[in-house]
Design a protein around this motif. Structure first.
Motif, mmCIF file in Angstrom:
data_model
loop_
_atom_site.group_PDB
_atom_site.id
_atom_site.type_symbol
_atom_site.label_atom_id
_atom_site.label_comp_id
_atom_site.label_asym_id
_atom_site.label_seq_id
_atom_site.Cartn_x
_atom_site.Cartn_y
_atom_site.Cartn_z
ATOM 1 N N GLU A 80 0.750 -1.385 0.051
ATOM 2 C CA GLU A 80 0.045 0.094 -0.115
ATOM 3 C C GLU A 80 0.966 1.001 0.055
ATOM 4 O O GLU A 80 1.732 1.219 0.619
ATOM 5 C CB GLU A 80 -0.834 0.006 1.169
ATOM 6 C CG GLU A 80 -2.014 -1.195 1.284
ATOM 7 C CD GLU A 80 -2.370 -1.158 2.562
ATOM 8 O OE1 GLU A 80 -3.011 -0.173 3.247
ATOM 9 O OE2 GLU A 80 -2.775 -2.171 2.965
ATOM 10 N N CYS A 86 -6.730 2.648 2.047
ATOM 11 C CA CYS A 86 -7.247 1.871 0.729
ATOM 12 C C CYS A 86 -8.597 0.978 1.266
ATOM 13 O O CYS A 86 -8.792 0.926 2.480
ATOM 14 C CB CYS A 86 -6.112 0.717 0.742
ATOM 15 S SG CYS A 86 -4.416 1.470 0.286
ATOM 16 N N ARG A 101 -8.240 -2.638 -5.905
ATOM 17 C CA ARG A 101 -7.862 -1.785 -4.645
ATOM 18 C C ARG A 101 -7.860 -0.440 -4.787
ATOM 19 O O ARG A 101 -7.295 -0.042 -6.080
ATOM 20 C CB ARG A 101 -6.533 -2.447 -4.026
ATOM 21 C CG ARG A 101 -6.321 -1.588 -2.664
ATOM 22 C CD ARG A 101 -4.876 -2.003 -2.291
ATOM 23 N NE ARG A 101 -3.946 -1.367 -2.953
ATOM 24 C CZ ARG A 101 -2.656 -1.753 -3.030
ATOM 25 N NH1 ARG A 101 -2.152 -2.518 -2.105
ATOM 26 N NH2 ARG A 101 -1.714 -0.883 -3.771
ATOM 27 N N CYS A 103 -6.898 3.334 -3.034
ATOM 28 C CA CYS A 103 -6.101 3.863 -2.054
ATOM 29 C C CYS A 103 -5.936 5.606 -2.313
ATOM 30 O O CYS A 103 -5.876 5.920 -3.346
ATOM 31 C CB CYS A 103 -4.409 3.660 -2.282
ATOM 32 S SG CYS A 103 -4.457 1.701 -1.850
ATOM 33 N N LYS A 112 -4.665 3.117 -7.712
ATOM 34 C CA LYS A 112 -5.530 1.800 -7.925
ATOM 35 C C LYS A 112 -4.849 0.712 -8.245
ATOM 36 O O LYS A 112 -3.858 0.758 -9.199
ATOM 37 C CB LYS A 112 -6.802 2.251 -8.829
ATOM 38 C CG LYS A 112 -6.571 2.459 -10.442
ATOM 39 C CD LYS A 112 -7.725 2.990 -11.021
ATOM 40 C CE LYS A 112 -7.471 2.985 -12.773
ATOM 41 N NZ LYS A 112 -8.486 3.147 -13.456
#
Length: 118
Positions: A80, A86, A101, A103, A112
């Motif tokens: 991350e 996230c 995902r 963030c 992303k």
């Protein structure tokens, strides 16, 4: 007479256990539907949002993502970004193993990522 009461009690126990199993089954189905409502994202939404977009605008297009499966979705993904928040989702495309995902940092979409769930 005692034999008849024993049979009656046995039948009642079986009925109560059957109802209990049915209730648990319905509860489980409800949880699965709840998870689907909160974690499925259309790949078109993923493609449409761009890094730098407003967090408010991006989150408005996403479900809440708050489910008990979030920790499982985190596994196997890239690191991350530092100081970001996230959210993890499952792609609604035919393959349910794709994690999406998003963030956010400083009110903007910082990153992303999409990856396969392990």
């Amino acid at each position: 007479m005692a034999r008849r009461n024993g049979c009656l009690i046995g039948c009642l126990v079986a009925v109560v256990l059957g109802i209990g199993v049915l209730v648990l089954l319905l509860f489980g189905i409800g949880k699965v539907v709840d998870v689907a409502d909160k974690t499925l994202v259309d790949p078109k939404v993923y493609e449409a949002v761009k890094v730098g977009d407003s967090e408010t605008e991006v989150r408005a297009k996403l479900p809440s993502g708050q489910t008990f499966v979030e920790s499982a979705l985190k596994d196997g993904g890239p690191a991350e970004p530092a100081d970001s928040q996230c959210s993890w989702y499952v792609s609604s495309a035919g393959d349910a193993n794709t994690v999406l995902r998003f963030c956010f940092k400083d009110g903007k979409l910082a990153e992303k990522a999409d990856y396969r769930m392990k």
